[in-house]
Design a protein around this motif. Sequence first.
Motif, short mmCIF file in Angstrom:
data_model
loop_
_atom_site.label_atom_id
_atom_site.label_comp_id
_atom_site.label_asym_id
_atom_site.label_seq_id
_atom_site.Cartn_x
_atom_site.Cartn_y
_atom_site.Cartn_z
N ASP A 275 62.52 145.87 88.12
CA ASP A 275 61.79 145.25 87.02
C ASP A 275 60.61 146.13 86.66
O ASP A 275 59.81 146.50 87.53
CB ASP A 275 61.29 143.86 87.42
N GLU B 99 66.06 143.22 75.53
CA GLU B 99 65.80 141.89 74.97
C GLU B 99 64.55 141.27 75.60
O GLU B 99 63.75 140.64 74.91
CB GLU B 99 67.01 140.99 75.20
N ASP B 100 64.39 141.48 76.90
CA ASP B 100 63.21 140.95 77.59
C ASP B 100 61.95 141.63 77.07
O ASP B 100 60.92 140.99 76.84
CB ASP B 100 63.37 141.14 79.09
N ARG B 101 62.02 142.94 76.87
CA ARG B 101 60.89 143.69 76.34
C ARG B 101 60.54 143.19 74.93
O ARG B 101 59.37 143.05 74.59
CB ARG B 101 61.22 145.18 76.32
N CYS B 102 61.56 142.94 74.14
CA CYS B 102 61.35 142.42 72.79
C CYS B 102 60.62 141.08 72.83
O CYS B 102 59.65 140.86 72.09
CB CYS B 102 62.70 142.29 72.08
N ALA B 103 61.06 140.18 73.69
CA ALA B 103 60.45 138.85 73.77
C ALA B 103 59.00 138.93 74.23
O ALA B 103 58.12 138.23 73.70
CB ALA B 103 61.27 137.97 74.71
N ARG B 104 58.73 139.77 75.24
CA ARG B 104 57.36 139.88 75.75
C ARG B 104 56.42 140.46 74.69
O ARG B 104 55.30 139.99 74.51
CB ARG B 104 57.33 140.74 77.01
N ARG C 269 66.88 137.72 69.14
CA ARG C 269 65.54 138.24 69.42
C ARG C 269 64.92 138.85 68.17
O ARG C 269 63.73 138.65 67.88
CB ARG C 269 65.61 139.30 70.52
N GLY D 36 51.59 142.01 77.95
CA GLY D 36 53.02 141.76 77.98
C GLY D 36 53.86 142.90 77.45
O GLY D 36 55.03 142.72 77.15
N SER E 81 72.65 137.52 71.40
CA SER E 81 71.31 137.35 71.95
C SER E 81 70.35 138.41 71.44
O SER E 81 69.16 138.14 71.24
CB SER E 81 71.35 137.36 73.48
N HIS F 193 69.75 143.65 78.68
CA HIS F 193 68.87 142.55 79.05
C HIS F 193 67.41 143.01 79.09
O HIS F 193 66.50 142.26 78.70
CB HIS F 193 69.28 141.98 80.41
N ALA F 194 67.18 144.22 79.58
CA ALA F 194 65.81 144.73 79.64
C ALA F 194 65.23 144.91 78.24
O ALA F 194 64.05 144.62 78.01
CB ALA F 194 65.80 146.06 80.40
#
Length: 208
Positions: free
Chosen positions: A80, A123-128, A158, A87, A154, A120-121
């Motif tokens: 991670d 998408e997670d970066r986009c959300a944060r 985003r 963020g 997904s 997934h990383a």
Amino acid sequence: MTPTAERVLAFLALARRPVRRHQLAGTLWPDVTDRQALTRLRSTLWKVPAPQRAALVEADATNVSLHRDAGVDLYALDDDVPADDDGMVDAPMPRGELLPGWCDDWVLVERERHRQLRLHALEDRCARACGAGRFADALRAGLEAVAQEPLRESAHRRVIEVHLAEGNSAEALTQYQTFRGLLRAELGLPPSPAIRALVRPLLGRPAD
């Protein structure tokens, strides 16, 4: 480094653990006898120049492994990536597929695992980044995920969420319509209720 030695090191790196000599030899040389495969493995290892061999490989009578101090960039991508107080992750994310051009089964499995983790990383970066109000960074990550896998819903969700957070309703609808058309053309499927719900308030009617 010979191409055969590269394959041995790649297998050991992807295994992430000591591998029995018979397993390693049998996987890399499946078309010869076990004895011939083991002979080829020994020959391949000994053809690696001694200083490099000592830094890259650990071997005993039973097992072979990558040296415990050898660095593998792929391992860092599995961890991670910590975000700063806003963020946002500043570390660049490498592009491209794992070991391009290699078609071995043991590569294909790891390549798909790496691809999924990277998506997934992103998408997670986009959300944060979106949650922190850093919309340009969020769009960069979200659109990269879309480019990597255009049919991945997904990732499109985003991107739509970023446009909505910015107040760009037209951009959000355009992204939705692009995905809907692509999904219909490629798979003959409608978008899911989850993504339709995002744009329904913009249409004033049920999103199709």
